[in-house]
Design an enzyme around this catalytic site. Structure first.
Site, PDB file in Angstrom:
ATOM      1  N   ARG A 141       0.846  -1.207   0.000  1.00 35.73           N
ATOM      2  CA  ARG A 141       0.000   0.000   0.000  1.00 35.73           C
ATOM      3  C   ARG A 141       0.874   1.246   0.000  1.00 35.73           C
ATOM      4  O   ARG A 141       1.542   1.560   0.968  1.00 35.73           O
ATOM      5  CB  ARG A 141      -0.903   0.008   1.229  1.00 35.73           C
ATOM      6  CG  ARG A 141      -1.737   1.280   1.392  1.00 35.73           C
ATOM      7  CD  ARG A 141      -2.853   1.394   0.362  1.00 35.73           C
ATOM      8  NE  ARG A 141      -3.870   0.370   0.577  1.00 35.73           N
ATOM      9  CZ  ARG A 141      -4.945   0.225  -0.205  1.00 35.73           C
ATOM     10  NH1 ARG A 141      -5.121   1.026  -1.250  1.00 35.73           N
ATOM     11  NH2 ARG A 141      -5.826  -0.738   0.042  1.00 35.73           N
ATOM     12  N   ARG A 185       1.666  -6.356  -9.671  1.00 37.66           N
ATOM     13  CA  ARG A 185       2.096  -5.738  -8.408  1.00 37.66           C
ATOM     14  C   ARG A 185       2.279  -6.758  -7.287  1.00 37.66           C
ATOM     15  O   ARG A 185       2.720  -6.380  -6.201  1.00 37.66           O
ATOM     16  CB  ARG A 185       1.086  -4.674  -7.980  1.00 37.66           C
ATOM     17  CG  ARG A 185      -0.311  -5.220  -7.698  1.00 37.66           C
ATOM     18  CD  ARG A 185      -1.249  -4.143  -7.222  1.00 37.66           C
ATOM     19  NE  ARG A 185      -2.552  -4.707  -6.847  1.00 37.66           N
ATOM     20  CZ  ARG A 185      -3.396  -4.152  -6.005  1.00 37.66           C
ATOM     21  NH1 ARG A 185      -3.080  -2.985  -5.436  1.00 37.66           N
ATOM     22  NH2 ARG A 185      -4.546  -4.714  -5.714  1.00 37.66           N
ATOM     23  N   HIS A 215       0.293   3.649 -10.253  1.00 32.98           N
ATOM     24  CA  HIS A 215      -0.635   4.067  -9.186  1.00 32.98           C
ATOM     25  C   HIS A 215       0.110   4.913  -8.139  1.00 32.98           C
ATOM     26  O   HIS A 215       0.263   4.497  -6.978  1.00 32.98           O
ATOM     27  CB  HIS A 215      -1.212   2.803  -8.559  1.00 32.98           C
ATOM     28  CG  HIS A 215      -2.472   2.980  -7.784  1.00 32.98           C
ATOM     29  ND1 HIS A 215      -2.637   3.943  -6.823  1.00 32.98           N
ATOM     30  CD2 HIS A 215      -3.635   2.284  -7.819  1.00 32.98           C
ATOM     31  CE1 HIS A 215      -3.842   3.828  -6.290  1.00 32.98           C
ATOM     32  NE2 HIS A 215      -4.474   2.822  -6.879  1.00 32.98           N
ATOM     33  N   ASP A 239     -12.448   9.283  -6.579  1.00 36.88           N
ATOM     34  CA  ASP A 239     -12.038   8.155  -7.400  1.00 36.88           C
ATOM     35  C   ASP A 239     -12.488   8.456  -8.825  1.00 36.88           C
ATOM     36  O   ASP A 239     -13.585   8.091  -9.242  1.00 36.88           O
ATOM     37  CB  ASP A 239     -12.665   6.858  -6.882  1.00 36.88           C
ATOM     38  CG  ASP A 239     -11.991   5.629  -7.474  1.00 36.88           C
ATOM     39  OD1 ASP A 239     -11.168   5.792  -8.389  1.00 36.88           O
ATOM     40  OD2 ASP A 239     -12.297   4.513  -7.017  1.00 36.88           O
ATOM     41  N   GLU A 261      -2.289   9.117 -10.920  1.00 36.32           N
ATOM     42  CA  GLU A 261      -1.887   7.931 -11.656  1.00 36.32           C
ATOM     43  C   GLU A 261      -1.924   8.143 -13.162  1.00 36.32           C
ATOM     44  O   GLU A 261      -2.973   8.475 -13.719  1.00 36.32           O
ATOM     45  CB  GLU A 261      -2.813   6.766 -11.289  1.00 36.32           C
ATOM     46  CG  GLU A 261      -3.025   6.606  -9.786  1.00 36.32           C
ATOM     47  CD  GLU A 261      -4.158   5.649  -9.465  1.00 36.32           C
ATOM     48  OE1 GLU A 261      -4.327   4.659 -10.225  1.00 36.32           O
ATOM     49  OE2 GLU A 261      -4.867   5.873  -8.470  1.00 36.32           O
TER      50      GLU A 261
END
Length: 277
Positions: free
Chosen positions: A53, A76, A146, A194, A252
């Site tokens: 994270r 990832r 990201h 978002d 991102e």
């Protein structure tokens, strides 16, 4: 917290970065003479096979849950190999590689080779992601870098360069138009961001917090995502502290709206550059 196997990139001018071989994941970026610019959650477990994270995760071959694979795909959460690490006169560069294997082909039946290049110099960070279709059939994918930017006060942050762009609000599940040039993530009612902004392409985005400015430019990526979970959603994330949302803003570089399509032997390259002014 335990430390994953990492590379420490240190330029002669003092710029530095740390890259985890687990996930091909950039963990830290400190420009020359400046503090840490990326947010890394203190609750990340650094367990092989589990996403980290913070920093800069590589989303591939799927962005978020927009497809049949696990969220953000598998790149990832897999181990990458170090191809090279080079020290230049005023920069340092590391190149990592991920190839398809039995596990990836079981969920995504394509042969590929990913290369992630990380370069630091002065107050600039360059991240390049390249994908080659090494198979004998057409493949398509969505992808993103990201990037979690560290902030001190989210209420003091604005983003310039999004005005006039169409975006998809993943919270409201609706499309809208960004009418103002400034996006204020800390503004009441705008928390829990978002958004996928389409057609950003090479226009620069400027993240400003008081006197600090980070200019983000991209090549090869068509879109950009702006994300912050806000207090309610952050409280539900086991790998973030409850107040972690107030210390980060994801900016991102991405290609989501129109997937990348590669014929056998073709290569796609996307690049994100961050400059601290």
């Amino acid at each position: 917290m335990t430390t994953p196997p990492t590379l420490h990139l240190l330029s002669t001018d003092g710029a530095q970065a740390r890259v985890s071989l687990e996930g091909g994941h950039l963990l830290s970026w400190q420009p020359a003479g400046a503090p840490e610019q990326l947010y890394l959650s203190p609750r990340s477990e650094f367990v092989p096979g589990k996403a980290i994270r913070g920093g800069v995760p590589v989303c591939f071959p799927q962005f978020a849950e927009r497809g049949p694979l696990a969220k953000h795909g598998f790149a990832r959460t897999l181990p990458w190999e170090l191809v090279s690490q080079e020290q230049g006169r005023d920069d340092v560069l590391a190149v990592l590689r991920l190839r398809d294997n039995d596990a990836t082909r079981a969920v995504w039946p394509h042969a590929f080779e990913l290369e992630l290049s990380v370069r630091v110099s002065g107050r600039t960070l360059d991240i390049e992601l390249a994908c080659e279709n090494t198979g004998d059939s057409l493949m398509q994918f969505t992808t993103a870098l990201h990037t979690y930017l560290r902030v001190r006060d989210l209420d003091a942050v604005s983003v310039e360069g999004l005005s006039g762009l169409r975006y998809f609000d993943s919270i409201k599940q609706a499309e809208a138009l960004q009418r103002m040039d400034l996006l204020l993530p800390g503004e009441k009612g705008v928390l829990d961001l978002d958004r996928i902004y389409f057609g950003v392409k090479e226009r620069p985005l400027v993240v400003t917090e008081d006197r600090r400015q980070v200019v983000i430019t991209q090549q090869g990526f068509d879109d950009a995502v702006v994300w912050n979970p806000g207090p309610e959603r952050c409280a539900k994330l086991a790998d973030m502290p409850p107040d972690g949302w107030s210390e980060m803003l994801c900016m991102e570089s991405a290609t989501i709206g129109i997937p990348v399509v590669l014929q056998p032997g073709e290569t796609w390259v996307g690049r994100q550059s961050l400059a601290l002014l």
